[in-house]
Design an enzyme around this catalytic site. Structure first.
Site, PDB file in Angstrom:
ATOM      1  N   SER A   7      87.767  43.138  57.968  1.00 34.70           N
ATOM      2  CA  SER A   7      86.639  43.203  57.039  1.00 34.70           C
ATOM      3  C   SER A   7      86.626  44.552  56.326  1.00 34.70           C
ATOM      4  O   SER A   7      86.485  45.600  56.945  1.00 34.70           O
ATOM      5  CB  SER A   7      85.322  43.027  57.793  1.00 34.70           C
ATOM      6  OG  SER A   7      84.269  43.441  56.949  1.00 34.70           O
ATOM      7  N   HIS A  32      88.921  39.948  54.563  1.00 32.61           N
ATOM      8  CA  HIS A  32      87.562  39.399  54.704  1.00 32.61           C
ATOM      9  C   HIS A  32      86.609  40.293  53.909  1.00 32.61           C
ATOM     10  O   HIS A  32      86.500  41.497  54.161  1.00 32.61           O
ATOM     11  CB  HIS A  32      87.180  39.366  56.190  1.00 32.61           C
ATOM     12  CG  HIS A  32      85.838  38.756  56.467  1.00 32.61           C
ATOM     13  ND1 HIS A  32      85.643  37.390  56.565  1.00 32.61           N
ATOM     14  CD2 HIS A  32      84.613  39.327  56.665  1.00 32.61           C
ATOM     15  CE1 HIS A  32      84.362  37.147  56.833  1.00 32.61           C
ATOM     16  NE2 HIS A  32      83.711  38.298  56.879  1.00 32.61           N
ATOM     17  N   ASP A  34      82.806  41.016  52.626  1.00 34.72           N
ATOM     18  CA  ASP A  34      81.410  40.755  52.982  1.00 34.72           C
ATOM     19  C   ASP A  34      80.464  41.119  51.847  1.00 34.72           C
ATOM     20  O   ASP A  34      80.262  42.289  51.536  1.00 34.72           O
ATOM     21  CB  ASP A  34      81.046  41.579  54.222  1.00 34.72           C
ATOM     22  CG  ASP A  34      81.676  41.007  55.481  1.00 34.72           C
ATOM     23  OD1 ASP A  34      81.461  39.814  55.751  1.00 34.72           O
ATOM     24  OD2 ASP A  34      82.380  41.758  56.188  1.00 34.72           O
ATOM     25  N   MET A  36      76.706  41.163  50.398  1.00 33.98           N
ATOM     26  CA  MET A  36      75.311  41.174  50.882  1.00 33.98           C
ATOM     27  C   MET A  36      74.354  41.506  49.751  1.00 33.98           C
ATOM     28  O   MET A  36      74.646  42.376  48.930  1.00 33.98           O
ATOM     29  CB  MET A  36      75.155  42.235  51.975  1.00 33.98           C
ATOM     30  CG  MET A  36      76.102  42.054  53.130  1.00 33.98           C
ATOM     31  SD  MET A  36      75.897  43.370  54.330  1.00 33.98           S
ATOM     32  CE  MET A  36      77.203  42.952  55.498  1.00 33.98           C
ATOM     33  N   HIS A  65      82.814  36.163  52.232  1.00 32.50           N
ATOM     34  CA  HIS A  65      81.676  35.765  53.062  1.00 32.50           C
ATOM     35  C   HIS A  65      80.392  36.166  52.342  1.00 32.50           C
ATOM     36  O   HIS A  65      80.053  37.346  52.268  1.00 32.50           O
ATOM     37  CB  HIS A  65      81.812  36.490  54.426  1.00 32.50           C
ATOM     38  CG  HIS A  65      80.685  36.244  55.377  1.00 32.50           C
ATOM     39  ND1 HIS A  65      80.526  36.996  56.523  1.00 32.50           N
ATOM     40  CD2 HIS A  65      79.662  35.349  55.372  1.00 32.50           C
ATOM     41  CE1 HIS A  65      79.453  36.567  57.177  1.00 32.50           C
ATOM     42  NE2 HIS A  65      78.902  35.575  56.495  1.00 32.50           N
ATOM     43  N   MET A  67      76.689  36.617  52.127  1.00 38.16           N
ATOM     44  CA  MET A  67      75.420  36.722  52.860  1.00 38.16           C
ATOM     45  C   MET A  67      74.337  36.927  51.817  1.00 38.16           C
ATOM     46  O   MET A  67      73.742  38.003  51.692  1.00 38.16           O
ATOM     47  CB  MET A  67      75.496  37.886  53.859  1.00 38.16           C
ATOM     48  CG  MET A  67      76.340  37.554  55.080  1.00 38.16           C
ATOM     49  SD  MET A  67      76.920  39.008  55.945  1.00 38.16           S
ATOM     50  CE  MET A  67      78.409  39.320  55.011  1.00 38.16           C
ATOM     51  N   MET A 136      78.813  33.566  63.369  1.00 38.59           N
ATOM     52  CA  MET A 136      78.405  34.971  63.422  1.00 38.59           C
ATOM     53  C   MET A 136      78.203  35.382  64.883  1.00 38.59           C
ATOM     54  O   MET A 136      77.396  34.784  65.591  1.00 38.59           O
ATOM     55  CB  MET A 136      77.107  35.200  62.641  1.00 38.59           C
ATOM     56  CG  MET A 136      77.233  35.069  61.129  1.00 38.59           C
ATOM     57  SD  MET A 136      78.533  36.076  60.375  1.00 38.59           S
ATOM     58  CE  MET A 136      78.080  37.721  60.913  1.00 38.59           C
ATOM     59  N   ASP A 174      83.007  36.261  63.692  1.00 41.38           N
ATOM     60  CA  ASP A 174      82.730  37.394  62.799  1.00 41.38           C
ATOM     61  C   ASP A 174      81.673  38.320  63.387  1.00 41.38           C
ATOM     62  O   ASP A 174      80.495  37.975  63.445  1.00 41.38           O
ATOM     63  CB  ASP A 174      82.269  36.862  61.437  1.00 41.38           C
ATOM     64  CG  ASP A 174      82.141  37.972  60.405  1.00 41.38           C
ATOM     65  OD1 ASP A 174      82.502  39.126  60.711  1.00 41.38           O
ATOM     66  OD2 ASP A 174      81.671  37.687  59.290  1.00 41.38           O
TER      67      ASP A 174
END
Ligand code: DX5
Ligand code: ZN
Length: 215
Positions: A7, A32, A34, A36, A65, A67, A136, A174
């Site tokens: 990540s 990966h 992330d 947000m 991913h 979020m 998660m 994750d």
């Protein structure tokens, strides 16, 4: 052998290019990424612009991913930024099936992430339509948290569900993955390991990635 997906959230953003280069030279399989929004999770990371920059540094699979709330508003932007897989949170989608169809129609693989409190059984009617489940193993929002042990049980339940349906869906763990707990995560049935701090805070990230890969 597991798929290793470091990540980039734990990378040094002042030297993002060289961190990407390091991953390219390593045994990492996926990147990966992330995303947000400060609404779905109490933190803001980065959006499609950074994904596009990262995409340009690598030919490896970019696992994005999300979020974020209302992921359907941004799916196309992430496709244009170069995402290979787009994972949305079950808890953020009122119309999960529609969101999955949208992602696939844009030509990406589709994943669904579930928070630590969310039961695997809620995937029963969507599992056949998706390529990946992201379980998660910490509460989403921050890197460097401790692995929640109950995740192991959830991975086992999900692997059983997939086996019973004859599906080869990726099961990704994750959060809080370490060299110490990786084996039990894989034995439970996960085939993708996301690792942020374990990789980027290590003295020798390339070596740690190789060790995770060998598990
Ligand atoms: C958490 C993110 C994870 C996280 C992983 O919200 O989805 O991908 O950054 O980082 P570590 O491995 O440090 O828990
Ligand atoms: Zn993640």
């Amino acid at each position: 052998m597991p798929i290793i997906a470091p990540s980039l959230l734990s990378a040094n953003f002042l030297q993002l290019e060289s961190d990407c280069k390091m991953l390219n030279e390593s045994k990492a399989d996926w990147f990966h990424l992330d995303v947000m929004d400060g609404r779905f999770v109490p933190n803001i990371s980065f959006g499609p612009m950074i994904v596009e920059f990262i995409r340009k540094t690598t030919t490896k699979f970019c696992d994005v991913h999300l979020m974020i709330e209302e992921p359907e508003k941004y799916a196309e932007q992430f496709k244009n930024a170069g995402a290979d897989n787009l994972t949305v949170h079950l808890e953020a989608c009122k119309h999960l099936h529609r969101n999955i169809q949208q992602i696939k129609s844009l030509g990406m693989k589709a994943g669904v992430a579930i928070n630590p409190h969310t039961s695997v059984s809620l995937l029963e009617n969507i599992i056949q339509d998706i390529d990946l489940v992201c379980i998660m193993s910490v509460n989403p929002g921050f890197g460097g948290q401790k692995f929640i042990l109950n995740t192991i049980e959830k991975i086992k339940q999900l692997r059983k569900m997939c086996n019973e349906k004859g599906l080869h869906t990726h099961i990704e763990a994750d959060g809080g993955v370490t060299l110490e707990n990786a084996r039990s995560i894989i034995e439970a049935g996960a085939d993708v390991l996301v690792a942020g701090n374990t990789v980027f805070k290590a003295a020798n990230p390339i070596d740690v990635i190789a060790k995770l890969k060998e598990i």
